[in-house]
Design a protein around this motif. Structure first.
Motif, mmCIF file in Angstrom:
data_model
loop_
_atom_site.group_PDB
_atom_site.id
_atom_site.type_symbol
_atom_site.label_atom_id
_atom_site.label_comp_id
_atom_site.label_asym_id
_atom_site.label_seq_id
_atom_site.Cartn_x
_atom_site.Cartn_y
_atom_site.Cartn_z
ATOM 1 N N LEU A 16 134.851 8.658 124.109
ATOM 2 C CA LEU A 16 134.601 9.878 123.347
ATOM 3 C C LEU A 16 133.648 10.811 124.092
ATOM 4 C CD1 LEU A 16 134.307 8.579 119.681
ATOM 5 C CD2 LEU A 16 135.918 10.290 120.518
ATOM 6 N N SER A 17 132.641 10.250 124.715
ATOM 7 C CA SER A 17 131.691 11.065 125.486
ATOM 8 C C SER A 17 132.376 11.764 126.652
ATOM 9 C CB SER A 17 130.552 10.201 126.013
ATOM 10 O OG SER A 17 129.784 9.714 124.953
ATOM 11 N N GLN A 18 133.246 11.048 127.337
ATOM 12 C CA GLN A 18 133.973 11.632 128.456
ATOM 13 C C GLN A 18 134.901 12.751 127.984
ATOM 14 O OE1 GLN A 18 135.903 8.280 130.294
ATOM 15 N NE2 GLN A 18 134.183 7.914 131.683
ATOM 16 N N LEU A 19 135.600 12.507 126.882
ATOM 17 C CA LEU A 19 136.492 13.537 126.346
ATOM 18 C C LEU A 19 135.706 14.761 125.901
ATOM 19 C CD1 LEU A 19 139.019 11.413 124.238
ATOM 20 C CD2 LEU A 19 139.434 12.535 126.428
ATOM 21 N N THR A 20 134.550 14.549 125.306
ATOM 22 C CA THR A 20 133.710 15.661 124.866
ATOM 23 C C THR A 20 133.231 16.486 126.057
ATOM 24 O OG1 THR A 20 133.004 14.421 122.913
ATOM 25 C CG2 THR A 20 131.613 16.270 123.591
ATOM 26 N N ARG A 21 132.837 15.813 127.134
ATOM 27 C CA ARG A 21 132.417 16.543 128.347
ATOM 28 C C ARG A 21 133.577 17.346 128.930
ATOM 29 N NH1 ARG A 21 129.600 11.834 129.211
ATOM 30 N NH2 ARG A 21 131.037 11.075 130.791
ATOM 31 N N LYS A 22 134.762 16.761 128.950
ATOM 32 C CA LYS A 22 135.933 17.488 129.450
ATOM 33 C C LYS A 22 136.222 18.704 128.578
ATOM 34 C CE LYS A 22 138.338 13.605 131.605
ATOM 35 N NZ LYS A 22 139.551 12.761 131.574
ATOM 36 N N HIS A 23 136.099 18.539 127.261
ATOM 37 C CA HIS A 23 136.331 19.635 126.326
ATOM 38 C C HIS A 23 135.332 20.764 126.577
ATOM 39 C CE1 HIS A 23 136.140 21.690 122.374
ATOM 40 N NE2 HIS A 23 137.439 21.460 122.360
ATOM 41 N N GLU A 24 134.083 20.415 126.765
ATOM 42 C CA GLU A 24 133.047 21.422 127.030
ATOM 43 C C GLU A 24 133.297 22.136 128.364
ATOM 44 O OE1 GLU A 24 129.559 19.008 126.748
ATOM 45 O OE2 GLU A 24 129.552 19.069 124.553
ATOM 46 N N ALA A 25 133.731 21.384 129.368
ATOM 47 C CA ALA A 25 134.026 21.992 130.669
ATOM 48 C C ALA A 25 135.202 22.962 130.550
ATOM 49 C CB ALA A 25 134.335 20.909 131.699
ATOM 50 N N LEU A 26 136.212 22.586 129.790
ATOM 51 C CA LEU A 26 137.347 23.484 129.581
ATOM 52 C C LEU A 26 136.918 24.737 128.827
ATOM 53 C CD1 LEU A 26 140.411 21.217 128.731
ATOM 54 C CD2 LEU A 26 140.232 22.879 130.569
ATOM 55 N N GLU A 27 136.022 24.578 127.869
ATOM 56 C CA GLU A 27 135.509 25.732 127.125
ATOM 57 C C GLU A 27 134.827 26.712 128.079
ATOM 58 O OE1 GLU A 27 134.398 28.475 124.293
ATOM 59 O OE2 GLU A 27 135.863 26.862 124.138
ATOM 60 N N ARG A 28 133.997 26.187 128.978
ATOM 61 C CA ARG A 28 133.328 27.062 129.954
ATOM 62 C C ARG A 28 134.352 27.733 130.867
ATOM 63 N NH1 ARG A 28 129.863 22.686 129.852
ATOM 64 N NH2 ARG A 28 130.758 21.798 131.745
ATOM 65 N N GLU A 29 135.319 26.966 131.350
ATOM 66 C CA GLU A 29 136.350 27.518 132.234
ATOM 67 C C GLU A 29 137.155 28.599 131.515
ATOM 68 O OE1 GLU A 29 140.145 26.037 134.944
ATOM 69 O OE2 GLU A 29 138.889 24.538 133.962
ATOM 70 N N LEU A 30 137.466 28.353 130.253
ATOM 71 C CA LEU A 30 138.222 29.319 129.464
ATOM 72 C C LEU A 30 137.428 30.605 129.268
ATOM 73 C CD1 LEU A 30 140.692 30.005 127.725
ATOM 74 C CD2 LEU A 30 139.580 28.809 125.838
ATOM 75 N N GLN A 31 136.152 30.475 128.940
ATOM 76 C CA GLN A 31 135.315 31.662 128.748
ATOM 77 C C GLN A 31 135.232 32.487 130.026
ATOM 78 O OE1 GLN A 31 134.144 32.840 125.884
ATOM 79 N NE2 GLN A 31 135.169 31.109 124.899
ATOM 80 N N GLU A 32 135.078 31.813 131.152
ATOM 81 C CA GLU A 32 135.015 32.520 132.436
ATOM 82 C C GLU A 32 136.337 33.209 132.747
ATOM 83 O OE1 GLU A 32 133.778 29.646 135.322
ATOM 84 O OE2 GLU A 32 131.848 29.328 134.351
ATOM 85 N N ALA A 33 137.443 32.520 132.479
ATOM 86 C CA ALA A 33 138.767 33.086 132.752
ATOM 87 C C ALA A 33 139.015 34.321 131.893
ATOM 88 C CB ALA A 33 139.849 32.034 132.511
ATOM 89 N N MET A 34 138.565 34.291 130.656
ATOM 90 C CA MET A 34 138.807 35.422 129.757
ATOM 91 C C MET A 34 137.960 36.637 130.130
ATOM 92 S SD MET A 34 139.550 33.362 126.171
ATOM 93 C CE MET A 34 138.391 34.282 125.286
ATOM 94 N N LEU A 35 136.886 36.418 130.890
ATOM 95 C CA LEU A 35 136.056 37.539 131.342
ATOM 96 C C LEU A 35 136.664 38.256 132.545
ATOM 97 C CD1 LEU A 35 132.475 36.014 131.023
ATOM 98 C CD2 LEU A 35 133.554 37.736 129.542
ATOM 99 N N ARG A 36 137.560 37.576 133.250
ATOM 100 C CA ARG A 36 138.194 38.174 134.425
ATOM 101 C C ARG A 36 139.449 38.937 133.995
ATOM 102 N NH1 ARG A 36 136.787 32.954 136.611
ATOM 103 N NH2 ARG A 36 138.866 32.219 136.098
ATOM 104 N N PRO A 37 139.463 40.246 134.194
ATOM 105 C CA PRO A 37 140.632 41.024 133.762
ATOM 106 C C PRO A 37 141.901 40.675 134.536
ATOM 107 C CG PRO A 37 139.046 42.416 134.909
ATOM 108 C CD PRO A 37 138.427 41.064 134.769
ATOM 109 N N SER A 38 141.753 40.129 135.716
ATOM 110 C CA SER A 38 142.928 39.811 136.526
ATOM 111 C C SER A 38 143.502 38.428 136.219
ATOM 112 C CB SER A 38 142.574 39.891 138.015
ATOM 113 O OG SER A 38 141.595 38.907 138.316
ATOM 114 N N GLU A 39 142.875 37.696 135.296
ATOM 115 C CA GLU A 39 143.320 36.327 134.999
ATOM 116 C C GLU A 39 144.694 36.338 134.341
ATOM 117 O OE1 GLU A 39 143.251 32.556 135.550
ATOM 118 O OE2 GLU A 39 141.411 33.641 135.984
#
Length: 61
Positions: free
Chosen positions: A7-30
């Motif tokens: 569960l801890s590993q899955l939670t860390r992966k989920h949080e990492a994806l959240e950060r990646e998603l937020q960064e991707a949505m800030l890039r207009p060229s994404e």
């Protein structure tokens, strides 16, 4: 691997994806398909975490 460790590993992966998603949505060229894929993977992880937590709750009671 214990359930809590998994569960801890899955939670860390989920949080990492959240950060990646937020960064991707800030890039207009994404690419919209890439953003959709990130969202799909994040939702899959959230569902898996919820399922495992429910299983864990059932075994404790």
């Amino acid at each position: 691997m214990s359930l809590q460790t998994h569960l801890s590993q899955l939670t860390r992966k989920h949080e990492a994806l959240e950060r990646e998603l937020q960064e991707a949505m800030l890039r207009p060229s994404e690419d919209d398909l890439h953003i959709a894929e990130l969202k799909r993977r994040k939702l899959h992880l959230k569902d898996e975490i919820s399922r495992l937590q429910a299983t864990s709750d059932d075994t404790v009671h």
